[in-house]
Design a protein around this motif. Structure first.
Motif, mmCIF file in Angstrom:
data_model
loop_
_atom_site.group_PDB
_atom_site.id
_atom_site.type_symbol
_atom_site.label_atom_id
_atom_site.label_comp_id
_atom_site.label_asym_id
_atom_site.label_seq_id
_atom_site.Cartn_x
_atom_site.Cartn_y
_atom_site.Cartn_z
ATOM 1 N N VAL A 309 9.719 2.921 4.034
ATOM 2 C CA VAL A 309 9.485 1.557 3.100
ATOM 3 C C VAL A 309 10.657 0.838 3.124
ATOM 4 O O VAL A 309 10.964 -0.234 2.294
ATOM 5 N N VAL A 313 13.593 -0.501 -1.332
ATOM 6 C CA VAL A 313 12.359 -0.269 -1.943
ATOM 7 C C VAL A 313 12.467 1.136 -2.367
ATOM 8 O O VAL A 313 11.877 1.601 -3.590
ATOM 9 N N ALA A 317 11.789 2.545 -6.268
ATOM 10 C CA ALA A 317 10.661 3.390 -6.644
ATOM 11 C C ALA A 317 11.169 4.672 -7.198
ATOM 12 O O ALA A 317 10.387 5.205 -8.166
ATOM 13 N N ALA A 322 6.554 5.167 -9.344
ATOM 14 C CA ALA A 322 5.553 4.259 -8.647
ATOM 15 C C ALA A 322 4.435 3.827 -9.406
ATOM 16 O O ALA A 322 3.578 4.846 -10.039
ATOM 17 N N GLY A 326 3.601 -6.018 -9.954
ATOM 18 C CA GLY A 326 4.840 -6.579 -9.214
ATOM 19 C C GLY A 326 5.357 -7.858 -10.187
ATOM 20 O O GLY A 326 4.931 -8.077 -11.245
ATOM 21 N N ASP A 376 9.996 -5.487 5.580
ATOM 22 C CA ASP A 376 8.945 -5.232 4.722
ATOM 23 C C ASP A 376 7.903 -4.496 5.262
ATOM 24 O O ASP A 376 7.533 -3.423 5.098
ATOM 25 N N PRO A 390 13.043 -6.253 -2.920
ATOM 26 C CA PRO A 390 12.689 -6.095 -4.432
ATOM 27 C C PRO A 390 13.913 -6.326 -5.353
ATOM 28 O O PRO A 390 13.820 -6.326 -6.482
ATOM 29 N N GLY A 431 5.668 -6.624 -4.815
ATOM 30 C CA GLY A 431 5.220 -5.502 -5.817
ATOM 31 C C GLY A 431 4.469 -4.555 -4.937
ATOM 32 O O GLY A 431 4.156 -4.647 -3.789
ATOM 33 N N GLN A 432 4.031 -3.380 -5.646
ATOM 34 C CA GLN A 432 3.076 -2.359 -5.063
ATOM 35 C C GLN A 432 1.538 -2.747 -5.232
ATOM 36 O O GLN A 432 1.077 -3.352 -6.215
ATOM 37 N N GLU A 440 1.675 0.472 -1.304
ATOM 38 C CA GLU A 440 2.668 0.060 -0.352
ATOM 39 C C GLU A 440 3.299 -1.285 -0.904
ATOM 40 O O GLU A 440 2.465 -1.969 -1.786
ATOM 41 N N TYR A 441 4.446 -1.187 -0.652
ATOM 42 C CA TYR A 441 5.223 -2.667 -1.294
ATOM 43 C C TYR A 441 5.065 -3.802 -0.078
ATOM 44 O O TYR A 441 5.065 -3.550 0.940
ATOM 45 N N THR A 442 4.859 -4.946 -0.863
ATOM 46 C CA THR A 442 4.415 -5.936 0.146
ATOM 47 C C THR A 442 5.145 -7.302 -0.629
ATOM 48 O O THR A 442 5.230 -7.345 -2.071
#
Length: 504
Positions: A309, A313, A317, A322, A326, A376, A390, A431-432, A440-442
């Motif tokens: 990730v 990130v 986290a 987690a 976001g 990402d 982030p 965010g998640q 998943e972070y995006t």
């Protein structure tokens, strides 16, 4: 200041006490050590009895000494056989060169206690026999009580020293037993019993012996100076040996533990200690090893997490936990895609294509991370990179544009693939996403979509990099000078014109 000679003597004594046989001859050698300790104890008690006797007792000395000698001739071989029989299971797995079963390991750990108990029984029976013979052969029957009590005290000291010596000598055997079956639960004969035993050998028994010399009813005149001096010397020697053994049994493992903890604190999670104690210290040694292994596992997981990730990130986290959700942040998005990947994979084959993509992505990751950005996600033969999430970035647009130029240059020098790079900036949600069990972070927003559309234009441009006007104008550090205006186009799905910039 400790003299050098004293330090040298202490080191030599420590080297002698470090002896610890662990092979097939371990049990016989340790039993032989016990026999020697018994003989030394018997000789010491004999000298003490000779020293406290007066002239009137000479007639009874011969029968008592002969009885004691005959008893030793019979008792010591029997005690040796009893010790070997008691530990025959230990000898069996040592000779076979295999790991012990749980029952065999437990028996091996009882070796110091077994040998001390056998020594105590031998001395108890000898004290009763010697005291009875002395009561019959001496003119004063109370002399038998003196002989019996002296032998009992000698037996107590000998059994205590035997336990400490065997516990020291059996360290190698103990290590092998505990390696197969680590200590667990509440264990007997830990630090407290050892310290109490040392107190008994160094203080209780000698002082009680001095008291009994003066209240001995068979010697109303009290003991002579020789007897008191001899008892004091014996007490000092035995006390010194017992203290040295106990100090090494406790101090050396603690020094090893301190060094291991320091190494773990410095980040060396391979540090560990040998578990060679069946008491509380062994539990502590096993605990430190377990802690180091757990930290090493955590570090491996953090490394794997960061590889999947991204390190930033992963760090966030780990710090915040987690959770879904976001925030909207100003970011710059960089999208890079391989040109003609479909035909390329048909020419090279899937395995060769994977190796080619890995080399290509290595260039992308190096360029993005060098500018403080985050890769990402990888999307087949493309990659979405973000600057400003982030964590905040002082110049996300400038960093994204510099990374785009570096990617194009490095990929061009490699000559393996052709790419298109698009750069855009603006507010986006970072965010998640997912579910509570799979996150998943995006980054979601217009800059991401715009950068993907610009990538399609870049594939047709000689410079292979296209950026939005907003990204170039927002760049700091003179980065805008490396870009020039190009066409104004309407990107698919946006419904408004976008002025683009290309590399100068």
């Amino acid at each position: 200041m400790i003299p050098a000679s004293a330090r040298t003597a202490a080191r030599r004594a420590d080297d002698v006490l470090a002896w610890a046989p662990s092979g097939r001859i371990a049990v016989p050698l340790i039993v032989a050590l016990v026999v020697v300790a018994d003989l030394v104890g018997a000789g010491t008690v004999t000298l003490l009895l000779l020293g406290v006797s007066d002239g009137a007792d000479d007639a009874g000395r011969g029968p008592v000494l002969l009885t004691a000698l005959a008893y030793l001739v019979v008792a010591l071989p029997l005690a040796t056989l009893a010790g070997l029989r008691r530990q025959r299971a230990t000898t069996a797995w040592l000779v076979a060169g295999r790991d012990p079963t749980p029952a065999e390991a437990a028996r091996a750990l009882r070796l110091p206690v077994d040998t001390a108990l056998i020594a105590a029984v031998v001395w108890l029976l000898g004290a009763v026999l010697a005291g009875a013979v002395a009561a019959v052969t001496f003119p004063e029957p109370l002399v038998g009580l003196r002989v019996g009590v002296a032998a009992l005290f000698g037996g107590a000291v000998t059994a205590g020293v035997v336990y400490l010596l065997v516990a020291r000598a059996a360290r190698g055997l103990t290590t092998r037993a505990l390696a197969a079956h680590p200590p667990a639960g509440r264990l007997a004969l830990g630090v407290r019993p050892r310290l109490l035993l040392t107190w008994g050998l160094t203080s209780a028994v000698p002082l009680l012996g001095v008291v009994l010399l003066f209240v001995d009813p068979s010697n109303p005149g009290g003991p002579g100076r020789t007897a008191v001096v001899f008892l004091a010397v014996v007490a000092v020697l035995v006390g010194g040996l017992a203290t040295l053994l106990t100090a090494r049994a406790v101090g050396q493992p603690l020094r090893d533990l301190r060094q291991a903890v320091q190494r773990v604190g410095a980040g060396d999670y391979t540090a560990g200690v040998t578990v060679d104690d069946a008491g509380e210290i062994g539990l502590l040694q096993e605990g430190v090893n377990t802690m180091a292994a757990g930290l090493a596992e955590r570090e491996r997981l953090r490394d794997l997490f960061g590889r999947h990730v991204g390190t930033t990130v992963a760090a966030r986290a780990l710090a915040e936990g987690a959770s879904l959700g976001g925030e909207v942040r100003p970011v710059a998005a960089l999208f890079v895609d391989v040109v003609g990947s479909t035909s390329l994979v048909r020419r090279t084959g899937p395995e060769a294509m994977v190796g080619l993509l890995n080399r290509f992505f290595a260039v992308v990751v190096d360029a993005v991370e060098a500018e403080g950005g985050l890769v990402d996600k990888f999307e087949g033969d493309a990659a979405l990179c973000v600057f400003g999430a982030p964590t905040a970035h002082p110049d996300p647009s400038g960093a994204a544009l510099r990374a785009a130029r570096r990617i194009c240059d490095d990929v061009g020098r490699a000559g393996e693939v052709d790419v298109g790079v698009g750069v855009a900036c603006g507010p986006a949600w970072a965010g998640q996403v997912g579910t509570a069990s799979r996150l998943e972070y995006t980054v979601i927003g217009d800059p991401v979509n715009e950068a993907a559309r610009l990538t399609e234009l870049a594939k047709e441009h000689p410079g292979r990099a296209v950026a939005s006007e907003a990204a170039v104008r927002a760049a700091g550090g003179g980065e805008a000078a490396n870009w020039v205006p190009d066409a104004e186009v309407e990107l698919r799905g946006r419904g408004e014109p976008t002025r683009t910039y290309v590399r100068a």
